[in-house]
Design a protein around this motif. Structure first.
Motif, short mmCIF file in Angstrom:
data_model
loop_
_atom_site.label_atom_id
_atom_site.label_comp_id
_atom_site.label_asym_id
_atom_site.label_seq_id
_atom_site.Cartn_x
_atom_site.Cartn_y
_atom_site.Cartn_z
N PHE A 105 0.87 -1.17 0.00
CA PHE A 105 0.00 0.00 0.00
C PHE A 105 0.91 1.22 0.00
O PHE A 105 1.74 1.38 0.88
CB PHE A 105 -0.90 0.03 1.24
CG PHE A 105 -1.71 1.29 1.34
CD1 PHE A 105 -2.85 1.45 0.57
CD2 PHE A 105 -1.31 2.33 2.16
CE1 PHE A 105 -3.60 2.62 0.64
CE2 PHE A 105 -2.05 3.50 2.23
CZ PHE A 105 -3.20 3.64 1.47
N ALA A 106 0.76 2.06 -1.03
CA ALA A 106 1.54 3.29 -1.11
C ALA A 106 0.77 4.33 -1.91
O ALA A 106 0.21 4.01 -2.96
CB ALA A 106 2.89 3.02 -1.76
N ASP A 107 0.74 5.55 -1.42
CA ASP A 107 0.12 6.68 -2.11
C ASP A 107 -1.32 6.39 -2.53
O ASP A 107 -1.73 6.71 -3.64
CB ASP A 107 0.94 7.07 -3.34
CG ASP A 107 2.36 7.48 -2.97
OD1 ASP A 107 2.52 8.10 -1.89
OD2 ASP A 107 3.29 7.19 -3.74
N GLY A 108 -2.08 5.75 -1.66
CA GLY A 108 -3.49 5.48 -1.95
C GLY A 108 -3.73 4.32 -2.89
O GLY A 108 -4.85 4.12 -3.34
N GLU A 109 -2.69 3.55 -3.19
CA GLU A 109 -2.82 2.44 -4.13
C GLU A 109 -2.48 1.12 -3.44
O GLU A 109 -1.42 1.00 -2.83
CB GLU A 109 -1.90 2.65 -5.33
CG GLU A 109 -1.97 1.54 -6.36
CD GLU A 109 -1.10 1.82 -7.55
OE1 GLU A 109 -1.57 2.52 -8.47
OE2 GLU A 109 0.05 1.37 -7.56
#
Length: 174
Positions: A105-109
Protein backbone atom coordinates in the motif's frame (compact mmCIF):
# COMPACT_ATOMS: atom_id res chain seq x y z
CA UNK A 1 -78.09 19.11 -0.98
CA UNK A 2 -76.74 17.89 2.32
CA UNK A 3 -77.06 19.73 5.58
CA UNK A 4 -73.35 19.51 6.55
CA UNK A 5 -71.56 22.52 7.98
CA UNK A 6 -67.80 23.06 8.03
CA UNK A 7 -66.21 22.36 11.43
CA UNK A 8 -65.84 25.31 13.76
CA UNK A 9 -62.23 26.45 13.49
CA UNK A 10 -62.45 28.39 16.73
CA UNK A 11 -63.23 25.26 18.75
CA UNK A 12 -60.33 23.33 17.11
CA UNK A 13 -57.87 26.10 17.98
CA UNK A 14 -59.11 26.30 21.56
CA UNK A 15 -58.78 22.50 21.94
CA UNK A 16 -55.19 22.68 20.69
CA UNK A 17 -54.43 25.52 23.09
CA UNK A 18 -55.91 23.56 26.00
CA UNK A 19 -53.84 20.51 25.04
CA UNK A 20 -50.61 22.55 24.88
CA UNK A 21 -51.36 24.16 28.24
CA UNK A 22 -51.99 20.73 29.78
CA UNK A 23 -48.69 19.41 28.36
CA UNK A 24 -46.77 22.37 29.82
CA UNK A 25 -48.43 21.81 33.19
CA UNK A 26 -47.54 18.09 33.22
CA UNK A 27 -43.93 18.84 32.21
CA UNK A 28 -43.57 21.39 35.02
CA UNK A 29 -45.02 18.88 37.48
CA UNK A 30 -42.59 16.15 36.31
CA UNK A 31 -39.64 18.55 36.67
CA UNK A 32 -40.74 19.51 40.19
CA UNK A 33 -41.03 15.83 41.18
CA UNK A 34 -37.58 15.10 39.74
CA UNK A 35 -36.09 18.06 41.60
CA UNK A 36 -37.51 16.72 44.88
CA UNK A 37 -35.82 13.36 44.19
CA UNK A 38 -32.57 15.09 43.12
CA UNK A 39 -32.74 13.72 39.56
CA UNK A 40 -32.91 16.86 37.47
CA UNK A 41 -30.72 16.81 34.36
CA UNK A 42 -27.64 18.99 34.59
CA UNK A 43 -27.67 22.22 32.67
CA UNK A 44 -23.97 23.00 33.05
CA UNK A 45 -21.28 20.64 31.73
CA UNK A 46 -19.52 18.50 34.31
CA UNK A 47 -16.23 19.85 35.53
CA UNK A 48 -13.18 17.67 35.87
CA UNK A 49 -12.30 16.62 39.36
CA UNK A 50 -9.91 19.01 41.03
CA UNK A 51 -6.87 17.04 41.97
CA UNK A 52 -3.50 15.92 40.74
CA UNK A 53 -3.29 15.33 37.02
CA UNK A 54 -1.55 12.35 35.49
CA UNK A 55 2.07 13.00 34.57
CA UNK A 56 3.65 11.45 31.51
CA UNK A 57 5.75 9.24 33.79
CA UNK A 58 2.73 7.79 35.60
CA UNK A 59 1.50 4.31 34.70
CA UNK A 60 -1.02 4.22 31.85
CA UNK A 61 -3.32 1.67 30.37
CA UNK A 62 -1.44 -0.44 27.81
CA UNK A 63 -3.84 0.29 24.95
CA UNK A 64 -3.63 4.01 25.62
CA UNK A 65 0.18 3.88 25.70
CA UNK A 66 0.27 2.05 22.34
CA UNK A 67 -2.21 4.51 20.78
CA UNK A 68 -0.10 7.44 21.99
CA UNK A 69 3.09 5.85 20.62
CA UNK A 70 1.50 5.27 17.20
CA UNK A 71 0.22 8.86 17.10
CA UNK A 72 3.59 10.30 18.15
CA UNK A 73 5.48 8.36 15.48
CA UNK A 74 2.89 8.84 12.73
CA UNK A 75 2.34 5.10 12.38
CA UNK A 76 -1.46 5.11 12.61
CA UNK A 77 -2.14 4.58 8.89
CA UNK A 78 0.57 1.94 8.30
CA UNK A 79 -0.69 0.00 11.33
CA UNK A 80 -4.28 0.24 10.08
CA UNK A 81 -3.22 -0.99 6.64
CA UNK A 82 -1.28 -3.85 8.24
CA UNK A 83 -4.39 -4.76 10.20
CA UNK A 84 -6.45 -4.84 7.02
CA UNK A 85 -3.82 -6.98 5.27
CA UNK A 86 -3.82 -9.32 8.27
CA UNK A 87 -7.62 -9.63 8.14
CA UNK A 88 -7.78 -9.90 4.33
CA UNK A 89 -9.71 -13.17 4.58
CA UNK A 90 -12.46 -11.53 6.68
CA UNK A 91 -12.65 -8.35 4.60
CA UNK A 92 -12.83 -9.75 1.06
CA UNK A 93 -14.34 -13.14 1.83
CA UNK A 94 -12.91 -16.66 1.69
CA UNK A 95 -13.24 -17.18 -2.09
CA UNK A 96 -11.35 -14.06 -3.11
CA UNK A 97 -8.83 -14.40 -0.27
CA UNK A 98 -7.98 -17.96 -1.36
CA UNK A 99 -6.72 -16.64 -4.71
CA UNK A 100 -5.43 -13.13 -3.91
CA UNK A 101 -2.97 -11.51 -1.55
CA UNK A 102 -2.50 -7.83 -0.77
CA UNK A 103 1.13 -6.98 -1.38
CA UNK A 104 1.74 -3.27 -0.78
CA UNK A 105 0.00 0.00 0.00
CA UNK A 106 1.54 3.29 -1.11
CA UNK A 107 0.12 6.68 -2.11
CA UNK A 108 -3.49 5.48 -1.95
CA UNK A 109 -2.82 2.44 -4.13
CA UNK A 110 -3.15 -1.18 -3.02
CA UNK A 111 -1.27 -3.80 -5.02
CA UNK A 112 -3.12 -7.12 -5.07
CA UNK A 113 -1.44 -10.26 -6.44
CA UNK A 114 -3.67 -12.97 -7.92
CA UNK A 115 -2.65 -16.58 -8.41
CA UNK A 116 -4.13 -16.82 -11.93
CA UNK A 117 -5.03 -14.50 -14.76
CA UNK A 118 -8.70 -15.37 -14.28
CA UNK A 119 -8.63 -14.20 -10.65
CA UNK A 120 -6.63 -11.11 -11.64
CA UNK A 121 -9.42 -10.24 -14.09
CA UNK A 122 -12.03 -10.87 -11.41
CA UNK A 123 -10.28 -8.50 -8.99
CA UNK A 124 -10.07 -5.83 -11.70
CA UNK A 125 -13.82 -6.15 -12.21
CA UNK A 126 -14.41 -5.90 -8.43
CA UNK A 127 -11.99 -2.98 -7.96
CA UNK A 128 -14.64 -0.37 -7.09
CA UNK A 129 -16.31 -2.65 -4.56
CA UNK A 130 -12.93 -3.53 -3.10
CA UNK A 131 -11.98 0.15 -2.78
CA UNK A 132 -15.27 0.90 -1.01
CA UNK A 133 -14.82 -2.03 1.39
CA UNK A 134 -11.20 -1.10 2.20
CA UNK A 135 -12.19 2.53 2.81
CA UNK A 136 -14.86 1.32 5.25
CA UNK A 137 -12.05 -0.29 7.24
CA UNK A 138 -9.36 2.39 6.84
CA UNK A 139 -11.30 5.63 6.55
CA UNK A 140 -12.87 7.37 3.61
CA UNK A 141 -10.46 8.28 0.81
CA UNK A 142 -7.51 6.23 2.11
CA UNK A 143 -7.56 3.78 -0.80
CA UNK A 144 -8.00 5.40 -4.21
CA UNK A 145 -6.82 2.69 -6.62
CA UNK A 146 -6.39 -1.06 -6.74
CA UNK A 147 -3.58 -2.32 -8.95
CA UNK A 148 -3.74 -6.01 -9.81
CA UNK A 149 -0.81 -8.21 -10.77
CA UNK A 150 -1.33 -11.68 -12.14
CA UNK A 151 1.00 -14.63 -11.71
CA UNK A 152 4.63 -13.83 -12.49
CA UNK A 153 5.65 -17.24 -13.72
CA UNK A 154 4.46 -17.66 -17.28
CA UNK A 155 4.36 -20.86 -19.29
CA UNK A 156 7.67 -22.66 -19.60
CA UNK A 157 9.48 -21.78 -22.82
CA UNK A 158 9.52 -24.54 -25.40
CA UNK A 159 12.73 -26.08 -26.60
CA UNK A 160 15.66 -27.69 -24.91
CA UNK A 161 17.08 -26.67 -21.59
CA UNK A 162 20.00 -24.23 -21.60
CA UNK A 163 23.07 -24.18 -19.46
CA UNK A 164 23.98 -20.84 -17.92
CA UNK A 165 26.93 -19.30 -19.77
CA UNK A 166 26.62 -21.43 -22.90
CA UNK A 167 26.54 -19.90 -26.36
CA UNK A 168 23.88 -22.26 -27.61
CA UNK A 169 24.39 -25.05 -30.09
CA UNK A 170 27.41 -23.31 -31.66
CA UNK A 171 29.72 -24.16 -28.76
CA UNK A 172 29.28 -27.89 -29.26
CA UNK A 173 29.98 -27.97 -32.99
CA UNK A 174 32.91 -25.70 -33.07
Amino acid sequence: MSDERPPDLGSAKSAAARGAAMAREKLAQAKADAAKRGQLPRRAPRLRAAGPRRDSGDPQLFGRAIADLLADRGWEQPVAVGGVFGRWHEIVGPDLAAHTTPETFADGEVLVVADSTAWATQVRLLARTLIRRLNEELGDGTVQRVKVRGPQHGPRPSGGLRVAGSRGPGDTYG
